[in-house]
Design an enzyme around this catalytic site. Structure first.
Site, PDB file in Angstrom:
ATOM      1  N   CYS A  28      88.201   3.855  -2.507  1.00  0.00           N
ATOM      2  CA  CYS A  28      88.232   2.967  -1.281  1.00  0.00           C
ATOM      3  C   CYS A  28      88.678   1.312  -1.661  1.00  0.00           C
ATOM      4  O   CYS A  28      88.455   1.043  -2.903  1.00  0.00           O
ATOM      5  CB  CYS A  28      86.700   2.809  -0.404  1.00  0.00           C
ATOM      6  SG  CYS A  28      85.979   4.407  -0.261  1.00  0.00           S
ATOM      7  N   ARG A  56      94.125   3.204  -3.108  1.00  0.00           N
ATOM      8  CA  ARG A  56      92.626   3.598  -3.465  1.00  0.00           C
ATOM      9  C   ARG A  56      92.012   4.659  -2.696  1.00  0.00           C
ATOM     10  O   ARG A  56      91.042   5.001  -2.992  1.00  0.00           O
ATOM     11  CB  ARG A  56      92.110   2.080  -3.261  1.00  0.00           C
ATOM     12  CG  ARG A  56      92.473   0.849  -4.210  1.00  0.00           C
ATOM     13  CD  ARG A  56      91.573  -0.163  -3.856  1.00  0.00           C
ATOM     14  NE  ARG A  56      90.115   0.022  -4.499  1.00  0.00           N
ATOM     15  CZ  ARG A  56      89.941  -0.186  -5.816  1.00  0.00           C
ATOM     16  NH1 ARG A  56      90.812  -0.435  -6.747  1.00  0.00           N
ATOM     17  NH2 ARG A  56      88.745  -0.174  -6.315  1.00  0.00           N
ATOM     18  N   TRP A  86      88.422   6.663   0.662  1.00  0.00           N
ATOM     19  CA  TRP A  86      88.318   7.742  -0.123  1.00  0.00           C
ATOM     20  C   TRP A  86      87.214   8.421  -0.078  1.00  0.00           C
ATOM     21  O   TRP A  86      85.903   7.999  -0.424  1.00  0.00           O
ATOM     22  CB  TRP A  86      88.926   7.575  -1.681  1.00  0.00           C
ATOM     23  CG  TRP A  86      89.090   9.033  -2.310  1.00  0.00           C
ATOM     24  CD1 TRP A  86      90.237   9.470  -2.439  1.00  0.00           C
ATOM     25  CD2 TRP A  86      88.244   9.602  -3.147  1.00  0.00           C
ATOM     26  NE1 TRP A  86      90.066  10.703  -3.205  1.00  0.00           N
ATOM     27  CE2 TRP A  86      88.899  10.627  -3.679  1.00  0.00           C
ATOM     28  CE3 TRP A  86      86.684   9.459  -3.308  1.00  0.00           C
ATOM     29  CZ2 TRP A  86      87.941  11.700  -4.709  1.00  0.00           C
ATOM     30  CZ3 TRP A  86      86.054  10.422  -4.219  1.00  0.00           C
ATOM     31  CH2 TRP A  86      86.755  11.422  -4.733  1.00  0.00           C
ATOM     32  N   ASN A 140      82.740  -0.270  -0.686  1.00  0.00           N
ATOM     33  CA  ASN A 140      83.281   0.872  -1.474  1.00  0.00           C
ATOM     34  C   ASN A 140      82.318   0.982  -2.769  1.00  0.00           C
ATOM     35  O   ASN A 140      81.765   0.183  -3.170  1.00  0.00           O
ATOM     36  CB  ASN A 140      84.576  -0.140  -2.384  1.00  0.00           C
ATOM     37  CG  ASN A 140      84.997   0.961  -3.561  1.00  0.00           C
ATOM     38  OD1 ASN A 140      84.975   1.806  -3.637  1.00  0.00           O
ATOM     39  ND2 ASN A 140      85.546  -0.068  -4.587  1.00  0.00           N
ATOM     40  N   GLY A 141      82.182   2.291  -3.010  1.00  0.00           N
ATOM     41  CA  GLY A 141      80.909   2.637  -3.901  1.00  0.00           C
ATOM     42  C   GLY A 141      79.934   3.847  -3.402  1.00  0.00           C
ATOM     43  O   GLY A 141      80.512   4.394  -2.421  1.00  0.00           O
ATOM     44  N   GLU A 167      99.966  15.270 -20.825  1.00  0.00           N
ATOM     45  CA  GLU A 167     100.174  14.277 -19.690  1.00  0.00           C
ATOM     46  C   GLU A 167     101.485  14.646 -18.752  1.00  0.00           C
ATOM     47  O   GLU A 167     101.158  14.584 -17.655  1.00  0.00           O
ATOM     48  CB  GLU A 167     100.719  12.984 -20.620  1.00  0.00           C
ATOM     49  CG  GLU A 167     101.297  11.799 -19.613  1.00  0.00           C
ATOM     50  CD  GLU A 167     100.373  11.178 -18.674  1.00  0.00           C
ATOM     51  OE1 GLU A 167      99.088  11.610 -18.637  1.00  0.00           O
ATOM     52  OE2 GLU A 167     100.780  10.677 -17.772  1.00  0.00           O
ATOM     53  N   LYS A 176     100.953  15.120 -14.973  1.00  0.00           N
ATOM     54  CA  LYS A 176     101.782  14.476 -13.845  1.00  0.00           C
ATOM     55  C   LYS A 176     102.403  15.461 -13.060  1.00  0.00           C
ATOM     56  O   LYS A 176     102.336  15.265 -11.620  1.00  0.00           O
ATOM     57  CB  LYS A 176     103.094  13.986 -14.702  1.00  0.00           C
ATOM     58  CG  LYS A 176     102.948  12.695 -15.335  1.00  0.00           C
ATOM     59  CD  LYS A 176     102.694  11.427 -14.568  1.00  0.00           C
ATOM     60  CE  LYS A 176     101.471  11.177 -14.147  1.00  0.00           C
ATOM     61  NZ  LYS A 176     100.483  10.574 -15.100  1.00  0.00           N
ATOM     62  N   GLU A 207      99.526  16.650 -10.476  1.00  0.00           N
ATOM     63  CA  GLU A 207      99.001  15.803  -9.536  1.00  0.00           C
ATOM     64  C   GLU A 207      99.920  15.442  -8.353  1.00  0.00           C
ATOM     65  O   GLU A 207      99.305  14.975  -7.195  1.00  0.00           O
ATOM     66  CB  GLU A 207      98.165  14.682  -9.916  1.00  0.00           C
ATOM     67  CG  GLU A 207      99.168  13.589 -10.598  1.00  0.00           C
ATOM     68  CD  GLU A 207      98.461  12.466 -11.494  1.00  0.00           C
ATOM     69  OE1 GLU A 207      97.414  11.829 -11.102  1.00  0.00           O
ATOM     70  OE2 GLU A 207      99.016  11.988 -12.393  1.00  0.00           O
ATOM     71  N   HIS A 226      95.910  33.483 -28.484  1.00  0.00           N
ATOM     72  CA  HIS A 226      94.531  33.615 -28.403  1.00  0.00           C
ATOM     73  C   HIS A 226      94.227  33.834 -27.108  1.00  0.00           C
ATOM     74  O   HIS A 226      92.803  33.857 -26.726  1.00  0.00           O
ATOM     75  CB  HIS A 226      93.784  32.565 -29.027  1.00  0.00           C
ATOM     76  CG  HIS A 226      94.173  32.492 -30.265  1.00  0.00           C
ATOM     77  ND1 HIS A 226      93.709  33.133 -31.730  1.00  0.00           N
ATOM     78  CD2 HIS A 226      94.833  31.413 -31.167  1.00  0.00           C
ATOM     79  CE1 HIS A 226      93.931  32.876 -32.664  1.00  0.00           C
ATOM     80  NE2 HIS A 226      94.771  31.661 -32.758  1.00  0.00           N
ATOM     81  N   LYS A 274      93.461   6.122  -6.972  1.00  0.00           N
ATOM     82  CA  LYS A 274      94.227   5.088  -8.063  1.00  0.00           C
ATOM     83  C   LYS A 274      93.179   4.874  -8.925  1.00  0.00           C
ATOM     84  O   LYS A 274      93.095   4.965 -10.223  1.00  0.00           O
ATOM     85  CB  LYS A 274      95.042   3.935  -7.724  1.00  0.00           C
ATOM     86  CG  LYS A 274      95.817   3.294  -9.040  1.00  0.00           C
ATOM     87  CD  LYS A 274      96.888   3.887  -9.297  1.00  0.00           C
ATOM     88  CE  LYS A 274      97.324   3.012 -10.523  1.00  0.00           C
ATOM     89  NZ  LYS A 274      98.316   4.277 -11.213  1.00  0.00           N
TER      90      LYS A 274
END
Ligand code: M6R
Length: 608
Positions: free
Chosen positions: A2, A27, A75, A101-102, A481, A485, A488, A504, A603
């Site tokens: 948020c 955010r 968010w 936010n939180g 990585e 990328k 996401e 395996h 983010k």
């Protein structure tokens, strides 16, 4: 997650708040809202979905009167992303509006207590208890009501508060969530991030946990949660608003990919002086260094993958055991950490909740903490014993690119620096490695220039549902990585495997036409990778190989080839991620995805 903003001054607040929210949309983008105070009281508008919905509803802010106000982009954690759950929230009597936010951990008990007093709730959020408490405690003294309210809260919060009886006044309060005050002339601001305010001021006050900021147009007063006034330094930032804009690119992500040579240059150039790596910001004495018998690296997401690169390089050069551990795991696993451990914490935002918790856990056990962070003054930077900033500049796209590569560049530099101080590198080898590091900006530029056809490859592969990445050693770290990328931003299912692990189990998933992206840049293991490539080819896979420039052998097996420029093999992770970033970008573009704001993500992950 948020984002919150606040403003007080003589201009109309809502357009300024809306503009700030747009900068914070990375955010969270489930819903957005603004409350502004004018002569007739608090007026508020909210809209589910992206900020453009709110923008349309309030005509760019013009439809909301008032010279002070608060705003929020959400968010969702508690309650679906609906208009009702969107912030700001209003108290029953309409005296208070609040953004948060939180997570308020004790919200259920507070809610019951308030319901027993006759308060009615309109949302499913944890936040609404806070605004109701404020109204309960307010008897004409805003500061006292805020102090009493925050005294009841458990959990994490950055709060923005507007009171109908206090024209021209906005309050911000911080506990374990980022919050910064922007100091202007005749107007003042607060926000979750400086990008929300940098169009108006370059002067900022970074709040600490437990601090409360009381803003009027001409004054900023900071006090503790006990109500005592504190003097805070003002930090002047050096970058301007253009750094947080797209600059002609279609997406922030593409702009940030292209900015990497410069970002890496800014990160390493000031730290190499006359052929020596100088880490002024790392105050480790020879005595301290002798005490270190283990290095642990912790982080989340891409920062963890940068840490995984660090594990390989530092261990190889320094011959000290190095562990890389996900912060969300480390914090709960009763780690073997003590005063002989150097904990390296990696974070672009410096605000990631799990990383902060892991760091605190290790600090409590005596570890010395070195943070590699991009955002100046962030929580992680302030909690660490030493900080090496990655000077990547603001990173807006949710998927990190320049944040990650500057972290990798610092890891490589740190490995060489520590190895030299430990006496593991002779003069010639040290000089050679330092020279390679100095080439990083041009190396990364060449990795961009060498691959003009990535978009063409993306058109070939974009409509597959499962894509595997395989590699060994440092190539494997880059696979993780590259795979993150891709998933996401394009929402394709993708997994990264250490190539030796395929047989395996995972090889059962290889079938006709399954794309396998094989990273085979590490020459010492190239023959092993060729065997793995043959194994997947034999089962029908289409192989897109990433190899060093000049490698011709690969054409015997791969369907498509991406070349990366040569460097010291230990530093391959830097050039090899560039084409993978571009591949993910163009695949997401082919799939029509919202590249800068992928679904369900944010983010800065400031909740556990
Ligand atoms: O701000 P941080 O570097 O601490 O963030 C860590 C992760 O949340 C972050 O790297 C995330 O994985 C990104 N979405 C990756 O692109």
């Amino acid at each position: 997650m948020c984002g919150i903003v606040g403003f007080t001054g003589s201009q109309q607040a809502a357009p300024i708040l809306l503009d700030g929210l747009k900068k914070l949309e990375y955010r969270g983008y489930d819903s957005a809202g603004i409350a502004a105070l004018c002569d007739s009281g608090i007026h508020m508008e909210k809209a589910s979905g992206k900020i453009k919905n709110l923008d349309a509803k309030i005509d760019g802010g013009k439809a909301l009167e008032g010279n002070c106000g608060i705003g929020h982009t959400r968010w969702a954690t508690h309650g679906a992303p609906t208009d009702e759950n969107a912030h700001p929230h209003l108290s029953n009597g309409g005296d208070f509006a609040l953004v948060h936010n939180g997570i308020i951990e004790n919200y259920a008990a507070l809610r019951e207590e308030l319901i027993a007093k006759g308060v009615t709730f309109k949302s499913e959020t944890d936040t609404e208890v806070v605004v109701q408490l404020l109204e309960q405690y307010y008897d004409g003294d805003l500061k006292a009501a805020v102090l009493k309210t925050v005294g009841r809260l458990e959990g994490a919060y950055a709060l923005g508060i507007l009171c109908a009886h206090e024209p021209g006044r906005v309050i911000a309060a911080r506990q374990a969530a980022p919050l910064i005050v922007g100091v202007g002339v005749g107007e003042n601001y607060f926000g979750s991030d400086v990008t929300a305010m940098v169009a108006h001021t370059k002067n900022f006050i970074y709040l600490e946990d437990g601090e409360i900021a009381d803003l009027t147009p001409d004054k900023v007063t900071i006090y503790t949660d006990l109500g005592e006034e504190v003097e805070k330094p003002i930090t002047r930032i050096t970058w301007d608003v253009a750094a947080a804009e797209k600059g002609g690119y279609d997406h922030f992500m593409l702009k940030e990919i292209m900015e990497q040579p410069n970002a890496i240059k800014s990160t390493i150039e000031p730290r190499i002086q006359n052929g020596e790596i100088v880490l002024d910001d790392f105050h480790l004495t020879d005595e301290d260094l002798k005490q270190i018998n283990k290095i642990m690296i912790t982080a989340c997401g891409s920062a963890f993958y940068a840490g995984s690169v660090g594990k390989y390089v530092i261990e190889r050069l320094c011959r000290i055991p190095v562990e890389a551990d996900l912060a969300s795991e480390l914090r709960y696993r009763d780690p073997l950490v003590d005063e002989h451990t150097l904990l390296v914490v990696v974070s672009q935002s410096g605000e990631t909740a799990d990383t902060i918790a892991a760091m605190k856990e290790c600090k409590a056990r005596g570890a010395r903490i070195l943070a590699i962070v991009n955002v100046v003054g962030s929580t992680i930077a302030r909690l660490a014993d030493d900080v090496i900033y990655t000077w990547a500049g603001p990173e807006i796209a949710v998927a990190t690119t320049k944040g990650y590569t500057t972290q990798v560049a610092v890891m490589d530099m740190l490995a060489v620096y520590l190895a030299r101080r430990l006496g593991r590198l002779d003069d010639a080898e040290y000089a050679r490695l330092v020279d390679e590091i100095q080439q990083f900006p041009s190396l990364v530029q060449r990795a961009i220039d060498l691959n003009p056809n990535i978009q063409g490859l993306a058109k070939k592969y974009y409509n597959h549902n499962n894509i595997f990445f395989i590699g060994r050693n440092l190539d494997y770290a880059a696979c993780m990585e590259g795979s993150l990328k891709l998933k996401e931003i394009s929402y394709l299912h993708s997994e990264a495997y250490a190539a030796g692990e395929l047989k395996h189990g995972t090889i059962a998933l290889i079938e006709e036409d399954r794309p396998v992206i094989a990273l085979a840049c590490y020459e010492a293991l190239f023959d092993k990778m060729m065997s793995n490539i043959k194994e997947v080819k034999a089962r029908g896979a289409q192989v897109l190989a990433v190899v060093l420039e000049g490698n011709r052998q690969i054409f015997a097996e791969a369907d498509d080839v991406i070349f990366i420029p040569k460097t010291e093999p230990m530093f391959n992770s830097l050039p090899e991620i560039i084409p993978l970033q571009l591949f993910a970008y163009y695949v997401a573009r082919e799939n029509g995805c919202d590249i800068d704001k992928p679904k369900n993500l944010a983010k800065s992950v400031t909740v556990e």
